[in-house]
Design a protein around this motif. Sequence first.
Motif, PDB file in Angstrom:
ATOM      1  N   LEU A  27     -44.349 -20.820  33.770  1.00  0.00           N
ATOM      2  CA  LEU A  27     -44.504 -21.794  32.578  1.00  0.00           C
ATOM      3  C   LEU A  27     -45.142 -21.191  31.333  1.00  0.00           C
ATOM      4  N   PHE A  28     -45.834 -20.174  31.514  1.00  0.00           N
ATOM      5  CA  PHE A  28     -46.774 -19.511  30.361  1.00  0.00           C
ATOM      6  C   PHE A  28     -46.632 -18.174  30.148  1.00  0.00           C
TER       7      PHE A  28
ATOM      8  N   ASP B   7     -54.469 -12.491  34.005  1.00  0.00           N
ATOM      9  CA  ASP B   7     -54.716 -13.546  33.065  1.00  0.00           C
ATOM     10  C   ASP B   7     -55.261 -14.919  33.856  1.00  0.00           C
ATOM     11  N   ILE B   8     -54.378 -14.942  34.735  1.00  0.00           N
ATOM     12  CA  ILE B   8     -54.669 -16.153  35.495  1.00  0.00           C
ATOM     13  C   ILE B   8     -56.317 -16.455  36.066  1.00  0.00           C
ATOM     14  N   VAL B   9     -56.507 -15.299  36.871  1.00  0.00           N
ATOM     15  CA  VAL B   9     -57.832 -15.306  37.497  1.00  0.00           C
ATOM     16  C   VAL B   9     -58.936 -15.089  36.674  1.00  0.00           C
TER      17      VAL B   9
ATOM     18  N   LEU C 194     -55.632 -22.758  27.582  1.00  0.00           N
ATOM     19  CA  LEU C 194     -54.504 -23.359  27.104  1.00  0.00           C
ATOM     20  C   LEU C 194     -54.501 -24.637  25.903  1.00  0.00           C
ATOM     21  N   SER C 195     -53.879 -24.770  25.184  1.00  0.00           N
ATOM     22  CA  SER C 195     -53.623 -25.667  24.152  1.00  0.00           C
ATOM     23  C   SER C 195     -53.657 -27.108  24.872  1.00  0.00           C
TER      24      SER C 195
ATOM     25  N   LEU D 236     -51.483 -30.483  29.233  1.00  0.00           N
ATOM     26  CA  LEU D 236     -50.722 -31.736  29.622  1.00  0.00           C
ATOM     27  C   LEU D 236     -49.376 -31.333  30.441  1.00  0.00           C
ATOM     28  N   ARG D 237     -48.939 -30.348  29.845  1.00  0.00           N
ATOM     29  CA  ARG D 237     -47.546 -29.843  30.455  1.00  0.00           C
ATOM     30  C   ARG D 237     -47.944 -29.268  31.899  1.00  0.00           C
ATOM     31  N   LEU D 238     -48.890 -28.570  31.987  1.00  0.00           N
ATOM     32  CA  LEU D 238     -49.264 -28.228  33.144  1.00  0.00           C
ATOM     33  C   LEU D 238     -49.888 -29.104  34.281  1.00  0.00           C
TER      34      LEU D 238
END
Length: 299
Positions: free
Chosen positions: A30-31, A37-39, A46-47, A52-54
Amino acid sequence: MTYSEIWHRIATSYDDGEARAIARILIEELFGLSYADIVCGATEQLSADDTLRLDTAVRRIEQGEPLQHVLGYADFCGNRFSVNGSVLIPRPETEWLVDEGAKLMDGCIASDETQHKAPYSPKRILDIGTGSGCIAISLKLRLGDAYVEAWDISEEALRTAQDNADALKVEVVFIKRDALRADNTAAPWDLIVSNPPYICDSERSAMDDNVLLHEPHTALFVPDDDPLRFYRAIARYALLTLNIGGSLLFECNTRYAEATGKMLSDMGFEEVTVSDDCFGLPRFVRGSSPSQPSPSGRA
């Protein structure tokens, strides 16, 4: 929303290891974020719109929707195919059909060239029950000038398959046709490949809701008292329409792979083999058309 919060939400429907993997793939796709980055907490930065999208995507997975439907695509043979509720999600084990089919057709072309057969004509390939078109399109991508035709009984599936062919810029002829009522009017085929419905009705209770509630039942199930109904019909058609030396490739229910192979042998197919999938289970059956044409195609 942290990565830990995301995968713990998904873990209400999956075990922890699978939930972590789904969460990671979802965020990466998605991004465009890496696992590092995730961990390191990138999802917390995120904005509001992206958060909201996530959240919406995670909610859909919590409710049992397959990850591929949430993303809108599935990977198969190195390409992305659009998927939706009208088609089965391509499985990695099914890539065997493409690999084997391409190998067989490459071998035929090499044999023709060695024997100086002229004039050369492109190989003719038929995919029965095409769904998303992943098998037919992947074979066309591998074999270039081959004529590839693909059938399905579902108009919605055929639209999805055509969209996938357009997106990958290949020409496949998609036709609405019932495999159980195929006639023998087509020009001869060099290869017929099929991954038809093969799950028995009695196996429904052991299946996950993300399959039962989100993938088309007409592409999944067969009656308990006739599990080989599609294989029998397609094999009879193949006896009447395969060129001598042509091949028939099936993906099967692992419970019935040996029975499918025996059926092909009894019908007169030659060089019948049963092959395991990538998980070591008997899943694929191959047969060659008889050296003499069958007068009836009856088992």
